[in-house]
Design an enzyme around this catalytic site. Sequence first.
Site, PDB file in Angstrom:
ATOM      1  N   ASP A  89     -23.651  17.928 -18.647  1.00 40.34           N
ATOM      2  CA  ASP A  89     -22.892  17.246 -17.593  1.00 40.34           C
ATOM      3  C   ASP A  89     -23.477  15.873 -17.252  1.00 40.34           C
ATOM      4  O   ASP A  89     -23.574  15.510 -16.081  1.00 40.34           O
ATOM      5  CB  ASP A  89     -22.771  18.113 -16.331  1.00 40.34           C
ATOM      6  CG  ASP A  89     -21.774  19.254 -16.509  1.00 40.34           C
ATOM      7  OD1 ASP A  89     -21.144  19.327 -17.584  1.00 40.34           O
ATOM      8  OD2 ASP A  89     -21.632  20.067 -15.588  1.00 40.34           O
TER       9      ASP A  89
ATOM     10  N   ASN B 289     -20.308  21.873 -19.164  1.00 44.56           N
ATOM     11  CA  ASN B 289     -18.902  22.274 -19.107  1.00 44.56           C
ATOM     12  C   ASN B 289     -18.004  21.086 -18.778  1.00 44.56           C
ATOM     13  O   ASN B 289     -16.825  21.092 -19.095  1.00 44.56           O
ATOM     14  CB  ASN B 289     -18.696  23.392 -18.078  1.00 44.56           C
ATOM     15  CG  ASN B 289     -19.279  23.048 -16.727  1.00 44.56           C
ATOM     16  OD1 ASN B 289     -20.381  22.498 -16.649  1.00 44.56           O
ATOM     17  ND2 ASN B 289     -18.566  23.346 -15.663  1.00 44.56           N
ATOM     18  N   HIS B 290     -18.567  20.048 -18.162  1.00 44.24           N
ATOM     19  CA  HIS B 290     -17.748  18.893 -17.808  1.00 44.24           C
ATOM     20  C   HIS B 290     -17.556  17.922 -18.964  1.00 44.24           C
ATOM     21  O   HIS B 290     -16.604  17.162 -18.970  1.00 44.24           O
ATOM     22  CB  HIS B 290     -18.358  18.149 -16.612  1.00 44.24           C
ATOM     23  CG  HIS B 290     -18.087  18.812 -15.309  1.00 44.24           C
ATOM     24  ND1 HIS B 290     -17.146  18.343 -14.433  1.00 44.24           N
ATOM     25  CD2 HIS B 290     -18.602  19.927 -14.745  1.00 44.24           C
ATOM     26  CE1 HIS B 290     -17.110  19.130 -13.372  1.00 44.24           C
ATOM     27  NE2 HIS B 290     -17.989  20.100 -13.531  1.00 44.24           N
TER      28      HIS B 290
ATOM     29  N   HIS C 109     -27.096  25.301 -20.604  1.00 44.24           N
ATOM     30  CA  HIS C 109     -26.255  24.840 -19.496  1.00 44.24           C
ATOM     31  C   HIS C 109     -25.315  25.979 -19.134  1.00 44.24           C
ATOM     32  O   HIS C 109     -24.181  26.057 -19.617  1.00 44.24           O
ATOM     33  CB  HIS C 109     -25.471  23.593 -19.932  1.00 44.24           C
ATOM     34  CG  HIS C 109     -24.697  22.949 -18.808  1.00 44.24           C
ATOM     35  ND1 HIS C 109     -25.162  21.869 -18.098  1.00 44.24           N
ATOM     36  CD2 HIS C 109     -23.492  23.239 -18.263  1.00 44.24           C
ATOM     37  CE1 HIS C 109     -24.289  21.519 -17.181  1.00 44.24           C
ATOM     38  NE2 HIS C 109     -23.260  22.336 -17.256  1.00 44.24           N
TER      39      HIS C 109
END
Lengths: 492, 492
Positions: free
Chosen positions: B48, B104-105, B192
């Site tokens: 991220d 995840n971003h 992550h």
Amino acid sequence: MKILITSDNHLGYKESDPIQGEDSFTTFEEILKIADKENVDILIQGGDLFHINKPSRYTFNRAINLLKKYCLGDKEIKIETNTQLTYHDDNLNIKMPIIAIHGNHDDPCGLGSLSALDILHTSGLITYVGKCTNLDKIEIKPILLTIEETNVALYMLGYIKDVRLHRAFLEGKISYLRPDNYKEYFNILVLHQNRVKYAEKEYIPEEFIDNMFDLVIYGHEHESLTSQNIYKNFFIIQNGSTVRTSLSDSEISDKYTYIIEINKKEFKCNTIPLQTVRPLCFDNIILEDDKNIEDILTKKVNTMIKGTMPLVRLRVDLLKGIPINKYKFGIQFKDIICNFSDILKFKTKKRKEIKEENKKISEIHLKDIIYNFVSHKNLTTIPENLFLNALEEFTEKDEKKAFENLMDNMQKEYIKRIINDGFCEEIPFLKIKNQIINEKGYKEEEEIISKEINEIENEIEINNKEETIKTKKINKNEKLKDEDSFSFTEFL
Amino acid sequence: MKILITSDNHLGYKESDPIQGEDSFTTFEEILKIADKENVDILIQGGDLFHINKPSRYTFNRAINLLKKYCLGDKEIKIETNTQLTYHDDNLNIKMPIIAIHGNHDDPCGLGSLSALDILHTSGLITYVGKCTNLDKIEIKPILLTIEETNVALYMLGYIKDVRLHRAFLEGKISYLRPDNYKEYFNILVLHQNRVKYAEKEYIPEEFIDNMFDLVIYGHEHESLTSQNIYKNFFIIQNGSTVRTSLSDSEISDKYTYIIEINKKEFKCNTIPLQTVRPLCFDNIILEDDKNIEDILTKKVNTMIKGTMPLVRLRVDLLKGIPINKYKFGIQFKDIICNFSDILKFKTKKRKEIKEENKKISEIHLKDIIYNFVSHKNLTTIPENLFLNALEEFTEKDEKKAFENLMDNMQKEYIKRIINDGFCEEIPFLKIKNQIINEKGYKEEEEIISKEINEIENEIEINNKEETIKTKKINKNEKLKDEDSFSFTEFL
């Protein structure tokens, strides 16, 4: 001094297409290879390096990869210049400096008004110039390049809407910040505009261009050609695209890159044919009727095919009868023609009618609906040109905040005006407020007004002005209703 | 060996906000400055880095600018390694190597399955690792780093949906490609994922992690903390976010960056408080009724404010009465509280009811509609998980071609299966074809079928198989109608 010219590379064109996906990158690499092999001193890119304004991660990645491969390396650079170019970065080992302008496909917009080229510029791989922030005063400052006794001045201007730049030229708003000894320079103008008059005032004719120039480079036009303007005494290079982005006339001819060699005020231009551009085989045929049409067209197409997996376009003028299904027809060519499902283009009355018919249900764009909607409204608060700009950014550049930004700017503008003009009589003030509220689609009007009044008061305080704005507690019933005012909420 | 740890920098968070727009960049720069000043050997980023999957031109530009400013420069790098890192590029003068994974971003998707990090990797500013292409066999190859007598092995894995990685761990599908002498290394795992059990199976508990590790770095969780797992004997650094992306519990605590100093198998961890993170002042209050509510809350909020333009969140448990308008309430704080219009959060039965009510008209998302729609259909052709993946990419990652790609892949998959299984009885074949056609929303069914049959025949030829598929001329009336099959055209 040896300069390679290219433009309209349209990186990312049809990037997901299994056959054509690589085309734009392949030819751009061919050009970089030529520049490398010919050991040019500089590469000039005349706009539309990217096919779209927001290149995908894939296209960005490919572009950076190619630029790194060919621009970095060991080589002594002999140029002296007045401008920070890529090779001045001590942390990058640049062997080939690139200077680029934006085109209409990769022009700056959105937050910070950035082009995709800005990212390449920041990464140090190209020098991006020619951004114009004030259309009322377009000053083009040259990049001055010197190698031994050869002086070159590069005047570069990124794409501006043709009609606006045309007007700016007519109104004398363009100036070239030339050095006193400009006559000792070989002067080059690079722009990305229509050269051909497709529509009234939507092009930049050669007559507009100052005759101080020795060479004018036009990006934007997709046909590749050179010519000499004998009245103005400058040479023109219209580079053309390096990937065929349509099956139209302008893409028929061969594609080139150009290397100019300048020696003091003399120069020669080498036209280098590009080898990797997918061929386009183009022809027309007139058919009396639709008898044996498939056989005739099959034979015709077979005679047209040249090269490996070319693009083929056959325009069929069918005087009588019904066109055949072009997809079905194309299947037989699927292994030898790139656009096999789209070879034929019928020109019949019937086809035209059908098209019009289809348009009613399938080709109505959001943009048309909004244009139509807006044209019946009287925009009193937002200037029409700003609204249309936002509309274009929203629909064509995928700029999701276009309207939000427009409204924010307009609000600031009105608040500024109210403060500057000491404009505080109650009724017009409320009228404008009321309109702004309608347009923002807010329901909590009172709060917004009181917030804005606070802001205004605050700004006035800051400006140390002595005016005060007295406002009554606003009663909803007191407000003027302006039923004709254009309301955003109706369609957003 | 000195390593700086950071993660969840969320570059571009609220980039257009006039107050918070710079926050993510400011703190990321603070971290880079610390790394520079502390002269770390390497910087590890735990996912991220970017707030969204398709960072704007603005955010990309800022990110590249910052990375160039702090990663480039003169410094002798002492690390020996088994992996190509940024400083190995002879054309870039790297002084601080960065190694990053995606979160995840900013996870990879779309054409070429690229992350925004790939672009930074290609530009040579970071080394992006930890992409997993096969969930059935996740092999993590370490980056081995040696300075004098200190050996560090970095095992890094980018974000994978928690539930899938959880299952992969349970099924023993994770392997670490450790060197024979791995015990001589200081072994670090970077991932992550959720560390905390927010939902059953949607986290990676510490118990899953091999006890060969000396240090485990969790990105993803926004709270910043460290702890020692006494059973497994490894140390945990949960870096936390460096910009507060919500006004929730997980963002309350102070923010840090960590520098670990490793000497052979010994290490110490320095916790460095970040100075530039916008403060979040958080509190709760219970009110018996709504008498004098505005006064009480104003006083309360005034006692909460700390620092310059902080974020403030006051949760109000109102036992009786009606909440006040939080926007109107907030205006008095507009010059001292960043989120002045969103300070209060009421927790009342009434509020809940109102919220439910509003949800009916305003909070219904496209995604919900489609989920709802799909749940009543029986997907026989497209596996549900692939469909839901595409749906997520389409709605949340703005991946416009998600469904197109899904359909293309499914079509290829079916053609492959038909060929491999010699699956050529007429009825099921047509049934599948018919479904594919329904799902693609095409009208010219015949042509597609004949095209596909051609392709199948072609593939069979290529594979030198002797099977032949005999197909009759397909009559539209012969086809099976599968009314229950899920039709794309209904909602796309």
